[in-house]
Design a protein around this motif. Sequence first.
Motif, PDB file in Angstrom:
ATOM      1  N   THR A 173       4.447  -3.502  -7.110  1.00  0.00           N
ATOM      2  CA  THR A 173       3.053  -2.231  -7.395  1.00  0.00           C
ATOM      3  C   THR A 173       3.221  -1.477  -6.023  1.00  0.00           C
ATOM      4  O   THR A 173       2.186  -2.082  -4.794  1.00  0.00           O
ATOM      5  CB  THR A 173       2.239  -3.649  -7.257  1.00  0.00           C
ATOM      6  N   VAL A 174       2.512   0.123  -6.338  1.00  0.00           N
ATOM      7  CA  VAL A 174       2.068   0.372  -4.830  1.00  0.00           C
ATOM      8  C   VAL A 174       0.731   1.192  -4.661  1.00  0.00           C
ATOM      9  O   VAL A 174       0.359   1.990  -6.299  1.00  0.00           O
ATOM     10  CB  VAL A 174       2.930   1.022  -4.281  1.00  0.00           C
ATOM     11  N   SER A 175       0.010   0.512  -4.596  1.00  0.00           N
ATOM     12  CA  SER A 175      -1.370   0.464  -4.840  1.00  0.00           C
ATOM     13  C   SER A 175      -2.362   0.066  -3.472  1.00  0.00           C
ATOM     14  O   SER A 175      -2.363  -0.707  -2.650  1.00  0.00           O
ATOM     15  CB  SER A 175      -2.672  -0.429  -5.862  1.00  0.00           C
ATOM     16  N   ALA A 176      -3.285   1.418  -3.656  1.00  0.00           N
ATOM     17  CA  ALA A 176      -4.726   1.052  -2.032  1.00  0.00           C
ATOM     18  C   ALA A 176      -4.983  -0.552  -2.720  1.00  0.00           C
ATOM     19  O   ALA A 176      -6.020  -0.464  -1.390  1.00  0.00           O
ATOM     20  CB  ALA A 176      -5.123   2.132  -1.648  1.00  0.00           C
ATOM     21  N   THR A 198       5.594   1.725  -8.776  1.00  0.00           N
ATOM     22  CA  THR A 198       4.785   1.123  -9.539  1.00  0.00           C
ATOM     23  C   THR A 198       5.519   1.027 -10.567  1.00  0.00           C
ATOM     24  O   THR A 198       5.712   1.837 -12.048  1.00  0.00           O
ATOM     25  CB  THR A 198       3.846   1.009  -9.706  1.00  0.00           C
ATOM     26  N   GLN A 216       0.897  -1.101   0.041  1.00  0.00           N
ATOM     27  CA  GLN A 216      -0.101   0.621  -0.144  1.00  0.00           C
ATOM     28  C   GLN A 216       0.718   1.239  -0.112  1.00  0.00           C
ATOM     29  O   GLN A 216       1.961   1.318   0.448  1.00  0.00           O
ATOM     30  CB  GLN A 216      -0.875  -0.100   1.430  1.00  0.00           C
ATOM     31  N   PRO A 217       0.193   1.991  -0.389  1.00  0.00           N
ATOM     32  CA  PRO A 217       1.502   3.899  -0.271  1.00  0.00           C
ATOM     33  C   PRO A 217       1.543   4.148   1.162  1.00  0.00           C
ATOM     34  O   PRO A 217       0.984   3.939   1.959  1.00  0.00           O
ATOM     35  CB  PRO A 217      -0.147   5.033  -1.354  1.00  0.00           C
ATOM     36  N   GLY A 218       3.015   4.075   1.052  1.00  0.00           N
ATOM     37  CA  GLY A 218       3.365   4.192   2.669  1.00  0.00           C
ATOM     38  C   GLY A 218       3.891   3.240   2.981  1.00  0.00           C
ATOM     39  O   GLY A 218       5.027   3.458   4.251  1.00  0.00           O
ATOM     40  N   GLY A 219       4.075   2.038   2.664  1.00  0.00           N
ATOM     41  CA  GLY A 219       4.463   1.026   2.942  1.00  0.00           C
ATOM     42  C   GLY A 219       5.929   0.961   2.655  1.00  0.00           C
ATOM     43  O   GLY A 219       6.353   2.422   1.710  1.00  0.00           O
ATOM     44  N   SER A 260       8.199   4.626   2.785  1.00  0.00           N
ATOM     45  CA  SER A 260       7.322   5.822   2.000  1.00  0.00           C
ATOM     46  C   SER A 260       6.870   5.644   0.435  1.00  0.00           C
ATOM     47  O   SER A 260       7.382   6.127  -0.270  1.00  0.00           O
ATOM     48  CB  SER A 260       8.032   6.896   2.583  1.00  0.00           C
ATOM     49  N   LYS A 278       5.195   5.146  -3.467  1.00  0.00           N
ATOM     50  CA  LYS A 278       4.182   6.229  -3.591  1.00  0.00           C
ATOM     51  C   LYS A 278       4.284   5.168  -4.913  1.00  0.00           C
ATOM     52  O   LYS A 278       5.151   3.946  -5.888  1.00  0.00           O
ATOM     53  CB  LYS A 278       5.255   7.346  -4.660  1.00  0.00           C
ATOM     54  N   PRO A 279       2.339   5.504  -5.183  1.00  0.00           N
ATOM     55  CA  PRO A 279       1.900   5.132  -6.711  1.00  0.00           C
ATOM     56  C   PRO A 279       3.313   4.703  -7.855  1.00  0.00           C
ATOM     57  O   PRO A 279       3.460   4.013  -8.492  1.00  0.00           O
ATOM     58  CB  PRO A 279       0.563   4.739  -7.094  1.00  0.00           C
TER      59      PRO A 279
END
Length: 118
Positions: A115-118, A93, A13-16, A87, A89-90
């Motif tokens: 992959t950075v996604s909620a 990705t 997830q974003p911020g991860g 930190s 961000k999408p």
Amino acid sequence: QVQPVESGGGLVQPGGSLRLSCELSGGSFSINNMGYYRQAPGNQRDQRDLVASIAWGGGPSYADSVKGRFTISRDNAKNTVYLQMNSLKPEDTAVYYCYVDTSLRHYWGQGTQVTVSA
């Protein structure tokens, strides 16, 4: 066979955070530099962007877009480089490709998806 072996990556997830690692195995090497490029979705191979690199005997270097969030480090004895990504961000990705420059040639890893996604 000499080959950089990549691990890490995945969905976050974003911020991860995620950590990538890359080991050059299969022989004895004189490594000059290791690091990561990334290829964003829809981009061609020649559109890979340098993310971070570290010279054997030198310091790290980062793309402006990841400074303060990513940290690259190395283990000389293991011929391994690590990329700690915080930190996220999408826009981070991409497929991340490890590269290794030795005294003989340049090697590419097989790539790992981030992959950075909620």
